[in-house]
Enzyme design. Structure first.
Site, PDB file in Angstrom:
ATOM      1  CG  HIS A  57       0.393   6.438  -0.337  1.00 16.52           C
ATOM      2  ND1 HIS A  57      -0.769   6.941  -0.883  1.00 16.52           N
ATOM      3  CD2 HIS A  57       0.027   5.812   0.803  1.00 16.52           C
ATOM      4  CE1 HIS A  57      -1.791   6.637  -0.109  1.00 16.52           C
ATOM      5  NE2 HIS A  57      -1.339   5.941   0.928  1.00 16.52           N
ATOM      6  CG  HIS A  93      -5.832   6.618   0.814  1.00 13.37           C
ATOM      7  ND1 HIS A  93      -5.829   7.297   2.010  1.00 13.37           N
ATOM      8  CD2 HIS A  93      -4.795   5.749   0.874  1.00 13.37           C
ATOM      9  CE1 HIS A  93      -4.855   6.844   2.770  1.00 13.37           C
ATOM     10  NE2 HIS A  93      -4.202   5.889   2.090  1.00 13.37           N
ATOM     11  CG  HIS A 109      -1.689   1.238   1.448  1.00 10.71           C
ATOM     12  ND1 HIS A 109      -2.935   1.446   0.923  1.00 10.71           N
ATOM     13  CD2 HIS A 109      -1.382   2.365   2.159  1.00 10.71           C
ATOM     14  CE1 HIS A 109      -3.374   2.650   1.289  1.00 10.71           C
ATOM     15  NE2 HIS A 109      -2.454   3.229   2.044  1.00 10.71           N
ATOM     16  CD  GLU A 110       2.005   3.308   3.805  1.00  9.40           C
ATOM     17  OE1 GLU A 110       0.971   2.997   4.438  1.00  9.40           O
ATOM     18  OE2 GLU A 110       2.179   4.467   3.362  1.00  9.40           O
TER      19      GLU A 110
HETATM   20  C1  LIG Z   1      -3.866   9.129   7.171  1.00  8.50           C
HETATM   21  C2  LIG Z   1      -2.767   8.155   6.833  1.00  8.50           C
HETATM   22  C3  LIG Z   1      -1.449   8.567   7.417  1.00  8.50           C
HETATM   23  C4  LIG Z   1      -3.183   6.776   7.362  1.00  8.50           C
HETATM   24  C5  LIG Z   1      -2.151   5.747   7.033  1.00  8.50           C
HETATM   25  C6  LIG Z   1      -2.021   5.546   5.507  1.00  8.50           C
HETATM   26  O1  LIG Z   1      -2.952   5.510   4.746  1.00  8.50           O
HETATM   27  N1  LIG Z   1      -0.777   5.413   5.105  1.00  8.50           N
HETATM   28  O2  LIG Z   1      -0.561   5.222   3.760  1.00  8.50           O
HETATM   29  C7  LIG Z   1      -2.473   4.423   7.636  1.00  8.50           C
HETATM   30  O3  LIG Z   1      -1.705   3.848   8.376  1.00  8.50           O
HETATM   31  N2  LIG Z   1      -3.633   3.917   7.353  1.00  8.50           N
HETATM   32  C8  LIG Z   1      -4.006   2.640   7.971  1.00  8.50           C
HETATM   33  C9  LIG Z   1      -5.474   2.692   8.300  1.00  8.50           C
HETATM   34  C10 LIG Z   1      -5.627   3.668   9.398  1.00  8.50           C
HETATM   35  N3  LIG Z   1      -5.433   3.157  10.571  1.00  8.50           N
HETATM   36  O4  LIG Z   1      -5.767   4.836   9.144  1.00  8.50           O
HETATM   37  C11 LIG Z   1      -3.694   1.523   7.027  1.00  8.50           C
HETATM   38  O5  LIG Z   1      -4.073   0.411   7.294  1.00  8.50           O
HETATM   39  N4  LIG Z   1      -2.975   1.785   5.923  1.00  8.50           N
HETATM   40  C12 LIG Z   1      -2.187   0.789   5.277  1.00  8.50           C
HETATM   41  C13 LIG Z   1      -2.906  -0.185   4.429  1.00  8.50           C
HETATM   42  C14 LIG Z   1      -2.327  -1.443   4.330  1.00  8.50           C
HETATM   43  C15 LIG Z   1      -2.866  -2.428   3.500  1.00  8.50           C
HETATM   44  C16 LIG Z   1      -3.983  -2.165   2.746  1.00  8.50           C
HETATM   45  C17 LIG Z   1      -4.603  -0.946   2.835  1.00  8.50           C
HETATM   46  N5  LIG Z   1      -5.688  -0.760   2.045  1.00  8.50           N
HETATM   47  C18 LIG Z   1      -4.086   0.055   3.675  1.00  8.50           C
HETATM   48 ZN   LIG Z   2      -2.359   5.187   2.627  1.00 10.34          ZN
END
Ligand SMILES: CC(C)C[C@H](C(=O)NO)C(=O)N[C@@H](CC(N)=O)C(=O)NCc1cccc(N)c1
Ligand SMILES: [Zn+2]
Ligand SMILES: [Zn+2]
Length: 162
Positions: free
Chosen positions: A122, A128, A118-119
Site C-alpha cells: 500500500h 488490494h 502487505h502494508e
Molecule cells: C480495511 C483495512 C484497514 C483492513 C486492513 C488492511 O488491509 N490493511 O492494509 C487489515 O488489517 N486487514 C487484515 C484483514 C482484516 N482483518 O481486515 C489483514 O490481514 N491485512 C494484512 C495482511 C497481511 C498479510 C497478507 C495479507 N494478504 C493481508
Molecule cells: Zn491492506
C-alpha cells in the site's frame, strides 16, 4: 493511483514498539519485508536515521489521530497510506496485536513480516488484489523469509516502478 516520483525511499520506526519482539528482530522483519519489493523493482530502501522518512512506521492502539482507530486484538491488524507527502507512505500497526517474529510457530501471535510486506505494498501505491494467493489479497496469511513475491504482486510493482 498515486505513486512515488523517486525510487529511493527511506523508512524509520517511530515511538514505542511491541514488548513481545526484540528491537533487532523488529528491524530485521521490516528490512526483509521491504526487500520483497525491492527484489522485483528499481526501488531501494534505506533507514532514514534521525531525518524525516518517506515511510514512517508506528505502533498505535485504538484512536491515534487519523480517523482510522484500531480495534484491539484481532480484526484490523494495520493500515498504510498511499504515496504522498507527510503521512503518505506511512504504516500504522495495531499495537494491541501479539506481534511475533517470523518462523516462530506461535498460533496465538501474528507474524509481523507478512503484515508489514502487505502494508508496504500500500505504501508503494498498490491496492488490494482479488487474487487469493497474492500478498495484496485483503486477508492475512503467515509467511516466512523464504516467501517469494507472487506473480500478481510482481506485476503490480513492475507496473509502478519496473
Ligand atoms: C480495511 C483495512 C484497514 C483492513 C486492513 C488492511 O488491509 N490493511 O492494509 C487489515 O488489517 N486487514 C487484515 C484483514 C482484516 N482483518 O481486515 C489483514 O490481514 N491485512 C494484512 C495482511 C497481511 C498479510 C497478507 C495479507 N494478504 C493481508
Ligand atoms: Zn491492506
Ligand atoms: Zn492510523
Amino acid at each position: 493511483g498515486p505513486k512515488w516520483d523517486k525510487t529511493t525511499l527511506t523508512w524509520r520506526i517511530n515511538g514505542s514498539t511491541p514488548s513481545t519482539m526484540r528491537r533487532t528482530v523488529l528491524d530485521s522483519e521490516i528490512h526483509q519485508a521491504l526487500l520483497l519489493w525491492s527484489r522485483h523493482s528499481k526501488l531501494k530502501f534505506y533507514p532514514s536515521g534521525s531525518n524525516p522518512a518517506d515511510i514512517l512506521i508506528t505502533f498505535f492502539s485504538r484512536d491515534h489521530g487519523d480517523n482510522l482507530a484500531f480495534d484491539g486484538i484481532g480484526g484490523v491488524l494495520a493500515h498504510a497510506f498511499f504515496p504522498g507527502p507527510d503521512f503518505g507512505g506511512d504504516v500504522h500497526f495495531d499495537a494491541d496485536e501479539t506481534w511475533i517474529e517470523t518462523g516462530k510457530k506461535d498460533p496465538s501471535g501474528t507474524g509481523l513480516f507478512g503484515v508489514a510486506a502487505h502494508e508496504f505494498g500500500h505504501s508503494l501505491g498498490l491496492s488490494h488484489s482479488p487474487i487469493v494467493e497474492s500478498l495484496m489479497f485483503p486477508y492475512y496469511r503467515d509467511i516466512d523469509f523464504d516467501f517469494e513475491l507472487p506473480q500478481d504482486d510482481i506485476n503490480g510493482i513492475q507496473a509502478l516502478y519496473g
